[in-house]
Design an enzyme around this catalytic site. Structure first.
Site, PDB file in Angstrom:
ATOM      1  N   CYS A 195     101.936 -36.828  77.546  1.00 23.76           N
ATOM      2  CA  CYS A 195     101.491 -35.417  77.217  1.00 23.76           C
ATOM      3  C   CYS A 195     100.521 -35.513  75.917  1.00 23.76           C
ATOM      4  O   CYS A 195      99.442 -34.927  75.713  1.00 23.76           O
ATOM      5  CB  CYS A 195     102.535 -34.482  76.707  1.00 23.76           C
ATOM      6  N   CYS A 346      89.142 -45.583  69.902  1.00 24.89           N
ATOM      7  CA  CYS A 346      89.604 -44.393  70.827  1.00 24.89           C
ATOM      8  C   CYS A 346      90.792 -43.475  69.888  1.00 24.89           C
ATOM      9  O   CYS A 346      90.501 -43.726  68.510  1.00 24.89           O
ATOM     10  CB  CYS A 346      90.219 -44.751  72.025  1.00 24.89           C
TER      11      CYS A 346
END
Length: 389
Positions: A195, A346
């Site tokens: 998540c 990232c």
């Protein structure tokens, strides 16, 4: 069970349970006598803990090693702004005891591991899985099977969730399927994002956590038909539901025809997160920390900074890198310098390391550096004015 007594205050508190004919005071006695261990007090654990406490489960154990952060408050409704920085187990305990002072709460401010899981869970009648990673899900499952207690399971991702009850013994003494019957092997590392990586709509854990609480109450009281051998799927985006049957796997290493697993294992390694060929291969990826990147950027050297996240992530926060999403990198190889230092980053450092491996293997780049810790580390250690997601 008749020796379980209630005070006047408790009888008034649980009166809406007591007047249900199928539930009545016997069901409430079973709840008060029950001991439930909740692993994880985050998105799923928050509503689960609140409803178990409100229902009057006598002893609730909470296992969690984390602290409350800003980003939790979008969905972890157990916590408030004043809890930021506190251990989740402490904040959760305080909140549910304020909700119901007639229960007992035991906290374990630690990671649930192969070394401590059996000892922690041994005193409980049921375990509820509120975790968000595959190693711990397999661990929770194996603990429930080895201790012969039910495992009420749920998982969530973006707009979708699922819930079921594993290892449940019915009235005829038949034991239902467990997690390994549904998922014999874990997915390859990185295939299914968490998540934290993929996001989740805030109300979804509230819905699934409440469904978990409902199944816990049913298992304890024996009221209704437990969701054993069936997987309930919920799509919040289209408001669609499905229920799938779960069959037992004859090759299940715990409960199949020829069981081979009799004790807990290294679940990080089992899920491909330990030291394996993939990890060894990453030794070829040169990494730098955020402090080094800051020095490089502040210096005179010509550095190319490439961000391989998605555009919507870039819009939330960026450090002025050139945006080339991971899925599009091979289409833009000619835009990547082969002479100057190139730092690829990232959110956390995993996707960028994957990109570097591909570029080195396919195109022979030798000037690429992975920003270890990614944007998360940059925000923590270099620029706290930036938002963290």
């Amino acid at each position: 069970m008749s020796d379980i007594k209630f005070s006047k205050e408790e009888l008034e508190r649980y009166s809406r349970h007591l007047i249900i004919p199928e539930f009545n005071i016997e069901g409430q006695r079973k709840l008060k006598a029950a001991r439930v261990l909740v692993v994880g007090s985050g998105g799923l654990g928050a509503p689960l803990l609140q409803y178990l406490a409100a229902a009057g489960v006598g002893t609730i154990g909470i296992v969690d090693f984390d602290v409350v952060e800003d980003s939790n408050l979008q969905r972890q409704v157990l916590f408030t702004q004043k809890d930021i920085g506190r251990a989740k187990v402490d904040a959760a305990k305080q909140r549910i005891l304020e909700q119901n002072p007639h229960i007992k709460v035991i906290t374990y401010n630690t990671t649930f591991t192969s070394e401590n899981a059996l000892e922690i869970a041994a005193d409980y009648d049921l375990i509820a899985d509120g975790t968000d990673n595959f190693p711990t899900r397999y661990l929770v499952n194996d603990v429930s099977v080895l201790l012969k207690i039910p495992n009420v399971y749920a998982s969530i991702f973006r707009f979708e969730g699922q819930v079921t009850v594993f290892n449940h013994v019915d009235a005829h003494g038949n034991t239902g399927p467990n997690y390994r019957d549904l998922f014999p092997t874990p997915p390859p590392p990185g295939l299914v994002p968490s998540c934290a990586e993929g996001g989740v709509i805030g109300v979804l854990p509230g819905i699934l956590g409440s469904l978990q609480a409902n199944e816990v109450i049913k298992v304890i009281t024996g009221v209704g038909e437990v969701l054993s051998g069936r997987l309930f799927l919920f799509d919040a985006l289209n408001f669609e539901t499905r229920t799938l049957k779960i069959a037992k796997d004859l090759d299940n290493p715990l409960t199949g025809k020829n069981p081979s697993l009799t004790k807990l294992i290294d679940y990080e390694q089992f899920c491909g997160l330990g030291i394996d060929k993939k990890e060894k291969k990453r030794e070829n990826v040169k990494g730098i920390d955020v402090e080094t990147l800051k020095k490089w950027l502040d210096g005179d050297e010509d550095i190319q900074l490439i961000d391989v996240r998605e555009p919507f992530e870039y819009e939330i926060v960026n450090i002025n890198g050139k945006l080339i999403p991971q899925s599009e990198v091979l289409e833009h190889v000619d835009e990547i310098s082969s002479k100057n230092k190139v730092v690829i980053h990232c959110r956390s450092g995993k996707r960028s390391a994957d990109v570097i491996e591909i570029l080195q293997d396919k195109y022979g780049f030798n000037n690429l550096y992975n920003l270890e810790g990614g944007i998360l580390d940059w925000v923590d250690k270099i620029d706290r004015s930036l938002p963290k997601y």
